[in-house]
Design a protein around this motif. Sequence first.
Motif, PDB file in Angstrom:
ATOM      1  N   VAL A 106       0.673  -1.551   0.218  1.00  0.00           N
ATOM      2  CA  VAL A 106      -0.145   0.419  -0.357  1.00  0.00           C
ATOM      3  C   VAL A 106       0.698   1.440  -0.162  1.00  0.00           C
ATOM      4  O   VAL A 106       0.442   2.445  -1.097  1.00  0.00           O
ATOM      5  N   LYS A 107       1.852   0.510   0.605  1.00  0.00           N
ATOM      6  CA  LYS A 107       2.985   2.359   0.991  1.00  0.00           C
ATOM      7  C   LYS A 107       2.857   2.337  -0.524  1.00  0.00           C
ATOM      8  O   LYS A 107       3.179   4.439  -0.489  1.00  0.00           O
ATOM      9  N   ASN A 108       3.638   1.424  -1.057  1.00  0.00           N
ATOM     10  CA  ASN A 108       4.488   1.775  -2.251  1.00  0.00           C
ATOM     11  C   ASN A 108       3.640   2.571  -3.527  1.00  0.00           C
ATOM     12  O   ASN A 108       4.308   3.058  -4.003  1.00  0.00           O
ATOM     13  N   ALA A 109       2.675   1.509  -2.864  1.00  0.00           N
ATOM     14  CA  ALA A 109       1.402   2.431  -4.290  1.00  0.00           C
ATOM     15  C   ALA A 109       0.598   3.990  -3.782  1.00  0.00           C
ATOM     16  O   ALA A 109       0.910   4.792  -5.043  1.00  0.00           O
ATOM     17  N   LEU A 110       0.982   4.274  -3.230  1.00  0.00           N
ATOM     18  CA  LEU A 110       0.423   5.331  -2.780  1.00  0.00           C
ATOM     19  C   LEU A 110       1.447   6.699  -2.966  1.00  0.00           C
ATOM     20  O   LEU A 110       1.273   7.688  -3.160  1.00  0.00           O
ATOM     21  N   GLU A 111       2.859   5.687  -3.168  1.00  0.00           N
ATOM     22  CA  GLU A 111       4.011   7.079  -3.232  1.00  0.00           C
ATOM     23  C   GLU A 111       4.095   6.857  -4.655  1.00  0.00           C
ATOM     24  O   GLU A 111       5.115   7.685  -4.993  1.00  0.00           O
ATOM     25  N   LYS A 112       3.621   6.028  -5.974  1.00  0.00           N
ATOM     26  CA  LYS A 112       3.822   6.495  -7.051  1.00  0.00           C
ATOM     27  C   LYS A 112       3.572   7.091  -7.686  1.00  0.00           C
ATOM     28  O   LYS A 112       2.394   7.749  -7.293  1.00  0.00           O
ATOM     29  N   GLU A 113       3.488   8.026  -8.966  1.00  0.00           N
ATOM     30  CA  GLU A 113       3.146   9.267  -9.695  1.00  0.00           C
ATOM     31  C   GLU A 113       1.391   8.734 -10.107  1.00  0.00           C
ATOM     32  O   GLU A 113       1.300   9.616 -11.045  1.00  0.00           O
ATOM     33  N   ASP A 114       1.399   7.749 -10.512  1.00  0.00           N
ATOM     34  CA  ASP A 114       0.456   6.488 -11.941  1.00  0.00           C
ATOM     35  C   ASP A 114      -0.849   7.241 -10.461  1.00  0.00           C
ATOM     36  O   ASP A 114      -1.148   6.688  -9.405  1.00  0.00           O
ATOM     37  N   GLN A 115      -1.373   8.063 -10.999  1.00  0.00           N
ATOM     38  CA  GLN A 115      -2.658   8.901 -10.393  1.00  0.00           C
ATOM     39  C   GLN A 115      -3.581   7.630 -10.228  1.00  0.00           C
ATOM     40  O   GLN A 115      -4.277   7.440  -9.770  1.00  0.00           O
ATOM     41  N   LEU A 116      -3.726   6.954 -11.593  1.00  0.00           N
ATOM     42  CA  LEU A 116      -4.421   5.755 -11.315  1.00  0.00           C
ATOM     43  C   LEU A 116      -4.806   4.453 -10.968  1.00  0.00           C
ATOM     44  O   LEU A 116      -5.677   3.601  -9.910  1.00  0.00           O
TER      45      LEU A 116
END
Length: 502
Positions: A106-116
């Motif tokens: 979750v943490k890695n996903a929320l730090e990504k630039e990909d807004q989708l």
Amino acid sequence: MPMSSSELESEVMERAGNQCELLVLINKTILEVRHELGESGVIDVEELISTVDERTNDIGELTDISNDLRRRWIRALDSSNESPLVQYSRFISERFSSRDEVETLVKNALEKEDQLLQKLTCDYPLIGLSANQLHHECIADESNLPLRGWFEDCLRLAAETHNGIRTFFDTCLHRADKTGQSEILAPFLNDWEKDIEITLAECVNLANVFIIHAQQENCAVFATHIVMPITGEIVVNGKTKKRTPNTSSQEIMAMKKFDFLSKKYRRFFDPRNIVDEEKNIAAVPVIISFEDIRRFLKFYNTFWKNISEGIKPTGSHPSQDKNGAKIIDLKEAASVTSRPRKYEDREPRISICRTGNQFGKFDLRIDQDGAWQVTFDFGNTDYEKTLDCTRKICTGIQSGHLITDLSEVVGKDDADMSRSGNGRYPSIMGAKDVEGFTASDRASLLGSAIVHAGTDIGTRSRGLKISHHFAEHTQNGYQMRGVEFQEIAKAMTIMLTRNIGN
């Protein structure tokens, strides 16, 4: 007050962890209960569902998953077929053995630039976390570049489509504010945007399912169905007649069982499973390939690029009157239809449409069905063309063998698609041998199947009566009386046709 990034991360971690834990726990409990009940020699499905539901209730109450969906999950996970939910459950059980792993993802996903992917992780954790994990695995697996390229393509196209959707609705909200229509239009536009974004989540969902399935089998094919009404009018020998449920039952039953398909696919083609004459609906079987998903996303991306480029934040758009509606031109062969009131046999409607010689006509519509209900209609799924497409694909397969090998499907286009021997590659988007079946028709049919497949994972609060008719937010989050819909349609016309300057 909006949540801080740390508060959002904490909430998403908790919800995602609970949802993953619930799926794993349901699977584990089903095995335990079946073992216990199996000693008596008789296992009642409802008893099994009730027992598993009771034993998983504590963790179930911590998720935002309804009791109805939990029971549907139990029923699906107990079945022997390879439904998307069964594959998700197996995948999650294998990948997320602890809550720490879920929280890290979750943490890695929320730090990504990909807004989708960020949005999917927040709103649909099972889809978002699986997409992030699968993307990581595809990048790490240098041995399967075609599959990796396919998945990256799907995620890129979905992200670009998401940007097009946001641009269109942000522009509408800006224009609504400038023209004094914000109070009535903002709730409607926000809810409609959410409904449209669900369909994008369901595209990623099916892309996930394909990748998960491909990791288990060398297979590039997915069988499902779409639910369609079986009443209405049809033209036979130049004459219009009413279609009856019985006539449609005979039509579908004439397709017979397709013995060339494996058992898990054949169940979709059994008339006993797909016709409900009492409800006047039929579940028409469709076969989807890997490439269909990528091609659909390419089509949908083009649609939203044209729509978002066609509407401008300033200026005005010309309009014309037709069938009691204002047809508002947005350029790029795009338009918005706004019909405040019922006109002859045409219902009140607001729609976004894109047309073109090769594109066909594809639109997303909000229709008022009765005084208290609105419905989001996805594309123009035609019953007769859908049946004809299914017949053509299946008849072609029946005459030879079904091409399902990944190497013969992934990364191919129409020009070099393998047709070796008597083999048949099943494709909705590539079904060019169905008379009058435009790109729009194919996208509408495939989009309906994508939407239907998404309901298993919980993208919508309940099952769909008709696959391409739904309104999770526009209908339930913002209940509208008929007069309110009229005012919204009028406000849409003002918002789009009034010149707001530079």
